[in-house]
Design a protein around this motif. Structure first.
Motif, PDB file in Angstrom:
ATOM      1  N   CYS A  17       2.153   6.685   7.616  1.00 54.42           N
ATOM      2  CA  CYS A  17       0.744   6.329   7.535  1.00 54.42           C
ATOM      3  C   CYS A  17       0.624   4.813   7.688  1.00 54.42           C
ATOM      4  O   CYS A  17       1.320   4.051   7.004  1.00 54.42           O
ATOM      5  CB  CYS A  17       0.151   6.769   6.200  1.00 54.42           C
ATOM      6  SG  CYS A  17      -1.590   6.334   5.982  1.00 54.42           S
ATOM      7  N   ASP A  48      -4.905   4.236   7.132  1.00 56.37           N
ATOM      8  CA  ASP A  48      -5.467   4.119   5.786  1.00 56.37           C
ATOM      9  C   ASP A  48      -6.016   2.719   5.564  1.00 56.37           C
ATOM     10  O   ASP A  48      -5.362   1.720   5.884  1.00 56.37           O
ATOM     11  CB  ASP A  48      -4.386   4.404   4.742  1.00 56.37           C
ATOM     12  CG  ASP A  48      -4.886   4.169   3.322  1.00 56.37           C
ATOM     13  OD1 ASP A  48      -5.684   4.995   2.838  1.00 56.37           O
ATOM     14  OD2 ASP A  48      -4.497   3.154   2.723  1.00 56.37           O
ATOM     15  N   ALA A  82      -8.676   7.250   6.962  1.00 55.72           N
ATOM     16  CA  ALA A  82      -8.831   7.303   5.507  1.00 55.72           C
ATOM     17  C   ALA A  82      -9.334   5.962   4.988  1.00 55.72           C
ATOM     18  O   ALA A  82      -8.862   4.905   5.427  1.00 55.72           O
ATOM     19  CB  ALA A  82      -7.493   7.640   4.848  1.00 55.72           C
ATOM     20  N   GLN A 181      -2.722   8.985  -3.503  1.00 56.81           N
ATOM     21  CA  GLN A 181      -1.975   7.814  -3.040  1.00 56.81           C
ATOM     22  C   GLN A 181      -1.445   7.071  -4.261  1.00 56.81           C
ATOM     23  O   GLN A 181      -2.216   6.554  -5.080  1.00 56.81           O
ATOM     24  CB  GLN A 181      -2.865   6.912  -2.186  1.00 56.81           C
ATOM     25  CG  GLN A 181      -2.073   5.838  -1.465  1.00 56.81           C
ATOM     26  CD  GLN A 181      -2.857   5.130  -0.378  1.00 56.81           C
ATOM     27  OE1 GLN A 181      -2.583   3.964  -0.082  1.00 56.81           O
ATOM     28  NE2 GLN A 181      -3.814   5.809   0.234  1.00 56.81           N
ATOM     29  N   VAL A 279       3.057   4.819   3.077  1.00 58.56           N
ATOM     30  CA  VAL A 279       2.014   3.989   3.676  1.00 58.56           C
ATOM     31  C   VAL A 279       2.610   2.613   3.925  1.00 58.56           C
ATOM     32  O   VAL A 279       2.939   1.893   2.975  1.00 58.56           O
ATOM     33  CB  VAL A 279       0.790   3.880   2.750  1.00 58.56           C
ATOM     34  CG1 VAL A 279      -0.307   3.048   3.415  1.00 58.56           C
ATOM     35  CG2 VAL A 279       0.270   5.265   2.385  1.00 58.56           C
TER      36      VAL A 279
END
Length: 326
Positions: A17, A48, A82, A181, A279
């Motif tokens: 991500c 994100d 996101a 997350q 992430v």
């Protein structure tokens, strides 16, 4: 690129991500666009951000940079986008938190900055204990029915927050949370006690942020020795010193295996049950090379055991209460 389902949904996301916290704070718009284009070219379809990233007086620069890239690239239909709600965007009392008013207003502001008609994953950036879940889900349901969001997620929740949120969502016949997350890396393993077990039981995918512990797991000691420093706004040297002994063993282990420390740290996360994607937050397009390499790096049981010895899990390891009880 590898793709997987986001939690219990049918939505397919890349196993890497792209985090954009650096957009607007550390890098400008052209550099941000270059990273987004490089990520999409590599098959990364999961991006994100948050309303407060890059924010100066509520500007939300990270979202604005993504929005200008989306407008120029025509990539919106390829991207799972996101963003987040919670952080105050001004000094006014209702311009933050998780009230129904702020959730709806924040979503609409993010849509304007992102130049899109919908947000794929709208995440609560933190828990707000004083706001009832009935109010939160009412707002999320409204946005879903209006077509402004597709899924709801959370960030920085405890395991019991996930369970409570999902219980209320189920009672309302709403899908509820599909992702959490959480800060998770070799040096920070608290989520293994209750957050990960709760998320797996509820079908909530884990997005691991700070996968390199602000650069500490990226070969920080070698970089210090080479007088390169660790270029991060979050003062990585302060994160390094408390763990110097473990990091020395870690970097030697990686060197002996011929692997980059960052590759090992990301590959370890990718091997963890329940983790949808780490992430990552590159500052240059070239910094995407290591995460992509981690996708094809298998660590093996022996190396995983050595990593546990260097960075032991909390207590006896595994979920609570067995981590500390019989």
């Amino acid at each position: 690129m590898e793709y997987t389902a986001l939690g219990r949904t049918g939505l397919r996301v890349s196993r890497i991500c792209l985090g954009t916290m650096n957009f607007g704070w550390q890098i400008g718009e052209p550099e941000s666009h270059a990273i987004l284009s490089r990520a999409l070219g590599a098959g990364i379809n999961f991006v994100d951000t948050a309303n407060m990233y890059g924010s100066r007086d509520g500007d939300g620069l990270s979202e604005r940079f993504i929005g200008s890239w989306l407008a120029g690239s025509g990539a919106r239909d390829k991207i799972v986008l996101a963003t987040k709600v919670y952080a105050p965007m001004s000094d006014w009392p209702n311009d933050g938190g998780l009230s129904a008013r702020h959730i709806v207003a924040s979503c609409e502001a993010s849509l304007r900055r992102l130049r899109t008609d919908w947000i794929d994953l709208f995440q609560m950036h933190h828990i707000q204990r004083e706001t009832p879940w009935e109010e939160i889900w009412q707002a999320m349901e409204t946005l879903t029915v209006q077509g402004k969001i597709r899924y709801a997620g959370s960030s920085n929740f405890a395991g019991w927050h996930l369970a409570r949120a999902q219980t209320v969502a189920d009672a309302r016949h709403y899908l509820g949370l599909v992702s959490e997350q959480a800060k998770y890396n070799l040096l920070t393993r608290h989520v293994e006690l209750e957050v990960l077990p709760a998320a797996r039981a509820l079908g909530i995918g884990i997005l691991a942020y700070s996968p390199l512990h602000f650069g500490a797991l990226s070969g920080a000691l070698r970089k210090q020795r080479d007088h390169q420093g660790v270029r991060t706004q979050l003062h990585a040297p302060d994160r390094v010193e408390p763990h110097r002994a473990a990091l020395e063993r870690y970097e030697k282990l990686c060197a002996d295996r011929g692997l980059a420390p960052a590759t090992v740290a990301l590959a370890w996360l990718l091997s963890r049950p329940g983790v949808t994607a780490p992430v990552i937050g590159p500052r240059t397009p070239e910094q995407l090379d290591v995460p992509l390499e981690a996708l094809t790096t298998s660590l093996g049981d022996e190396l995983l055991g050595e990593l546990d010895a260097i960075f032991p899990p909390i207590g006896a390891g595994g979920p609570a209460p067995e981590a500390w009880a019989w």
